[in-house]
Design an enzyme around this catalytic site. Structure first.
Site, PDB file in Angstrom:
ATOM      1  N   ASN A  39       0.854  -1.188   0.000  1.00 45.65           N
ATOM      2  CA  ASN A  39       0.000   0.000   0.000  1.00 45.65           C
ATOM      3  C   ASN A  39       0.893   1.243   0.000  1.00 45.65           C
ATOM      4  O   ASN A  39       2.118   1.140   0.071  1.00 45.65           O
ATOM      5  CB  ASN A  39      -0.978  -0.010   1.188  1.00 45.65           C
ATOM      6  CG  ASN A  39      -0.271  -0.027   2.537  1.00 45.65           C
ATOM      7  OD1 ASN A  39       0.785   0.572   2.725  1.00 45.65           O
ATOM      8  ND2 ASN A  39      -0.869  -0.724   3.499  1.00 45.65           N
ATOM      9  N   ARG A  40       0.282   2.404  -0.102  1.00 47.91           N
ATOM     10  CA  ARG A  40       1.074   3.628  -0.253  1.00 47.91           C
ATOM     11  C   ARG A  40       2.020   3.839   0.920  1.00 47.91           C
ATOM     12  O   ARG A  40       3.196   4.194   0.735  1.00 47.91           O
ATOM     13  CB  ARG A  40       0.146   4.844  -0.385  1.00 47.91           C
ATOM     14  CG  ARG A  40       0.853   6.110  -0.847  1.00 47.91           C
ATOM     15  CD  ARG A  40       0.146   7.351  -0.390  1.00 47.91           C
ATOM     16  NE  ARG A  40       0.210   7.499   1.065  1.00 47.91           N
ATOM     17  CZ  ARG A  40       1.274   7.976   1.704  1.00 47.91           C
ATOM     18  NH1 ARG A  40       2.364   8.325   1.053  1.00 47.91           N
ATOM     19  NH2 ARG A  40       1.264   8.069   3.016  1.00 47.91           N
TER      20      ARG A  40
ATOM     21  N   GLU B 196       3.309   1.564   3.021  1.00 43.99           N
ATOM     22  CA  GLU B 196       4.383   0.579   2.975  1.00 43.99           C
ATOM     23  C   GLU B 196       5.403   0.914   1.893  1.00 43.99           C
ATOM     24  O   GLU B 196       6.620   0.777   2.097  1.00 43.99           O
ATOM     25  CB  GLU B 196       3.785  -0.814   2.728  1.00 43.99           C
ATOM     26  CG  GLU B 196       2.961  -1.351   3.901  1.00 43.99           C
ATOM     27  CD  GLU B 196       2.077  -2.518   3.516  1.00 43.99           C
ATOM     28  OE1 GLU B 196       1.576  -3.206   4.428  1.00 43.99           O
ATOM     29  OE2 GLU B 196       1.861  -2.747   2.300  1.00 43.99           O
TER      30      GLU B 196
ATOM     31  N   ASP C 286      -6.375  -7.780   0.895  1.00 42.08           N
ATOM     32  CA  ASP C 286      -6.506  -9.218   0.645  1.00 42.08           C
ATOM     33  C   ASP C 286      -7.253  -9.468  -0.660  1.00 42.08           C
ATOM     34  O   ASP C 286      -6.883 -10.333  -1.458  1.00 42.08           O
ATOM     35  CB  ASP C 286      -7.273  -9.898   1.783  1.00 42.08           C
ATOM     36  CG  ASP C 286      -6.603  -9.745   3.133  1.00 42.08           C
ATOM     37  OD1 ASP C 286      -5.376  -9.545   3.157  1.00 42.08           O
ATOM     38  OD2 ASP C 286      -7.310  -9.832   4.153  1.00 42.08           O
TER      39      ASP C 286
END
Length: 490
Positions: free
Chosen positions: A205-206, A208, A275
Site C-alpha cells: 500500500n502507499r 508501505e 486481501d
C-alpha cells in the site's frame, strides 16, 4: 473495455498456492451512545458479533469465492482460536488447507469493536506473537509448501509479519517457484523489499511503499519515479501500489505506468481490502490477463469489498455488476422470475442501509406515463423494485389479446431503464405477497389512485414507510395504444 466475460471464464478453476499469516477476525458491533464515567472512552452497547477467517485466510476465501481454487498453507497454535480457524477452513468450498501447528505460540486473534450506526472502528484488541517462526517450524512450513507447487498455477505470499513468511521461507518458496516456472505475487509487510527478490509483482500500500523507498509516494508521478529502484532491489517485474480512495498505480520494469482510479463506492469497512486485491490480481494473471486488465479487475473487487462490513469476500456476480455498464446487466442480474429468489438483493441493500422503493404494473407497452412514474419512484429511494404482472395475471386482468408482449420482453424493457434496479415477476392478480417480502420504505403509484386504493399501503405504513402518488400524464395509456395499433378507437 477489456473482455470481462472471457477473463471471468479463464479465471474459473485456476489454482493459487497461497501462503501467509492466518488470523481469527472477530467483529463486535454495537451502538455508541455515551462516554464512560470511569474513563474518557466511548461505551458500546453490543448488538451482535461475528467471527471470520482473517489475514491470509481471507485471501484464500476471496480466491475461492471469485471462482478459483486455493491451496492454503498457514500456521496456527494449539489453542481454541486455532481450532476454530481449522474447522472454519475445512468447511470452505474451494480451499484445501495445509496447517502447521506451533504449540509455542498463540493463534493470531484480532477483536474489533465497531459502531454499527457510523461504521466506525472504535477499538481493536490483538492476541499474537509477532515473531519469526522457530527454525523447526520454518522447516515444517517449507516441507508443507514445496510439494504443492506442482499443482499451482500461480503463487501468492500474504505477509502480515506474524511469523510465517520468514526470510528463509520466502527464499525457499520464490526460488522453487521460479525454477518451476510459476509466477509469484507478494503482498509485502517488510520495508526491506530485497527479501522478496525474484517475485513477479509486489503489492504494497502507499504507506508501505513510502517507507520501503523513503519517498513521499503522494502522487502517481512520485510513485512512478520511486518504483524503478525498488524493482531493481526486489528483482521483480512490476510494482503495484494501492492508494485507497486514490486508486492504484502499477509500474513495470519495462517502464510502463498504469493508473486506475478507485471506483465510486460508499465505504463501510476497509478491513481486508488488500486481501481482495491480492486474490483478484493472482487469479487474473493466472487466467492470462495483461497488467491493465488485471489491475481493473482488482480495483473493482476492492470497491465491492470496502462496501461491506467486516472481513468480506467478493463473488463473480458482484464483480460483474461493478465492472459492466449498468444496462448490460438487465437480463442476467435485474430480472427475477415468478417465485424466484430476491432475498440476496434485498439483504445486500438492507445491509447498506439503502432505502428500498416499490411500484408495480403490467407495463405491456412502455409509454411516457410509465417512465414518469418510474423515474419519480427512483428519486424517492435508493433502490427501486418493480413488480411485473406475469402473462397469466395480465390476461386475467385485461382480457383476451393481452398482454401484447410476453413477460420476458416486458421485463427486459423495464430492466434496461436506469431507474429500475430489480424487476420481480409475480403470478397473482395483486403484488401483496411481493410487497410483504420486499418491505419497501416507499410505495409508489400513479395519481389516478387514492392512498387507500394502493395495494399494500397498510403493510408499508405499518413499517414506518410512506405511499407516494405521482401525477400521471394525461393522454397516455396502454389500452389506447393497443386500440390504435389494432385499428380501433382511441
Amino acid at each position: 473495455m477489456f473482455d470481462f466475460e472471457a477473463l471471468s471464464h479463464a479465471i474459473s478453476g485456476q489454482t493459487v498456492l497461497c501462503i501467509g499469516d492466518l488470523m481469527l477476525d472477530e467483529f463486535v458491533y454495537g451502538d455508541v451512545s455515551r462516554i464512560s464515567p470511569e474513563a474518557p472512552a466511548p461505551v458500546i452497547a453490543v448488538r451482535r458479533s461475528e467471527t471470520n477467517i482473517g489475514g491470509a485466510g481471507n485471501v484464500a476465501r476471496n480466491i475461492a469465492s471469485l471462482g478459483g481454487r486455493c491451496i492454503f498453507v498457514g500456521l496456527i497454535g494449539e489453542d481454541a482460536a486455532g481450532a476454530t480457524l481449522a474447522a472454519a477452513l475445512a468447511k470452505e468450498t474451494g480451499i484445501e488447507s495445509v496447517l502447521v501447528r506451533d504449540p509455542a505460540r498463540p493463534t493470531t486473534r484480532k477483536v474489533r469493536f465497531v459502531s454499527e450506526h457510523f461504521s466506525t472502528h472504535m477499538l481493536r484488541s490483538d492476541w499474537e506473537l509477532a515473531a519469526p517462526a522457530a527454525p523447526d517450524i520454518e522447516q515444517q512450513l517449507i516441507d508443507a509448501i514445496l510439494p504443492q507447487l506442482a499443482r499451482a498455477d500461480i503463487v501468492l505470499l500474504s505477509d502480515y509479519a506474524k511469523g510465517v513468511l520468514t526470510a528463509r521461507v520466502i527464499r525457499n518458496v520464490i526460488d522453487a517457484a521460479r525454477k518451476a516456472g510459476k509466477r509469484v505475487i507478494v503482498d509485502p509487510k517488510s520495508a526491506n523489499l530485497a527479501i522478496y527478490r525474484g517475485a513477479t509483482v509486489l503489492t504494497p500500500n502507499r504507506k508501505e511503499f513510502a517507507e520501503a523507498t523513503r519517498s513521499r509516494a503522494d502522487s502517481h508521478e512520485s510513485i512512478a519515479q520511486a518504483a524503478p529502484d525498488a524493482m531493481v532491489l526486489a528483482d521483480c517485474e512490476a510494482m503495484l501500489v494501492t492508494q485507497g480512495e486514490h486508486g492504484m498505480t502499477l509500474v513495470t520494469r519495462a517502464g510502463e505506468a498504469v493508473h486506475v482510479p478507485a471506483l465510486p463506492v460508499k465505504v463501510r469497512d476497509v478491513s481486508g481490502a488488500g486481501d481482495t486485491v491480492a486474490a483478484m490480481l493472482a487469479l487474473a494473471l493466472a487466467g492470462g490477463a495483461d497488467w491493465e486488465s488485471a489491475l481493473r479487475m482488482a480495483s473493482a473487487a476492492a470497491a465491492v469489498a470496502v462496501g461491506k462490513t467486516g472481513t468480506a469476500i467478493v463473488t463473480p456476480d458482484e464483480l460483474r455488476r461493478k465492472i459492466l455498464p449498468h444496462a448490460s446487466l438487465a437480463a442476467e442480474d435485474k430480472i427475477v422470475a415468478a417465485g424466484g429468489d430476491i432475498e440476496a438483493n434485498l439483504a445486500d441493500w438492507r445491509a447498506q442501509d439503502l432505502r428500498i422503493g416499490f411500484t408495480n404494473g403490467c407495463f405491456d407497452i412502455l409509454h411516457p406515463g410509465h417512465v414518469k412514474v418510474l423515474t419519480a419512484a427512483r428519486r424517492a429511494c435508493d433502490r427501486l423494485v418493480v413488480g411485473l404482472n406475469s402473462d397469466a395475471s395480465v390476461k386475467r386482468l385485461k382480457g383476451e389479446g393481452r398482454p401484447v408482449q410476453d413477460e420476458r420482453a416486458r421485463a427486459e424493457v423495464l430492466a434496461a431503464l436506469e431507474a429500475v434496479d430489480l424487476v420481480a415477476i409475480f403470478e397473482d392478480d395483486t403484488p401483496i405477497d411481493l410487497i410483504t417480502q420486499v418491505r419497501p420504505s416507499v410505495l409508489v403509484k400513479g395519481g389516478d389512485y387514492t392512498r387507500e386504493q394502493v395495494v399494500g399501503y397498510e403493510i408499508v405504513e405499518a413499517e414506518g414507510g410512506e405511499v407516494v402518488l405521482v401525477d400521471i400524464l394525461p393522454g397516455h395509456s396502454t389500452t389506447s395504444l393497443v386500440d390504435r395499433a389494432r385499428g380501433g378507437k382511441a
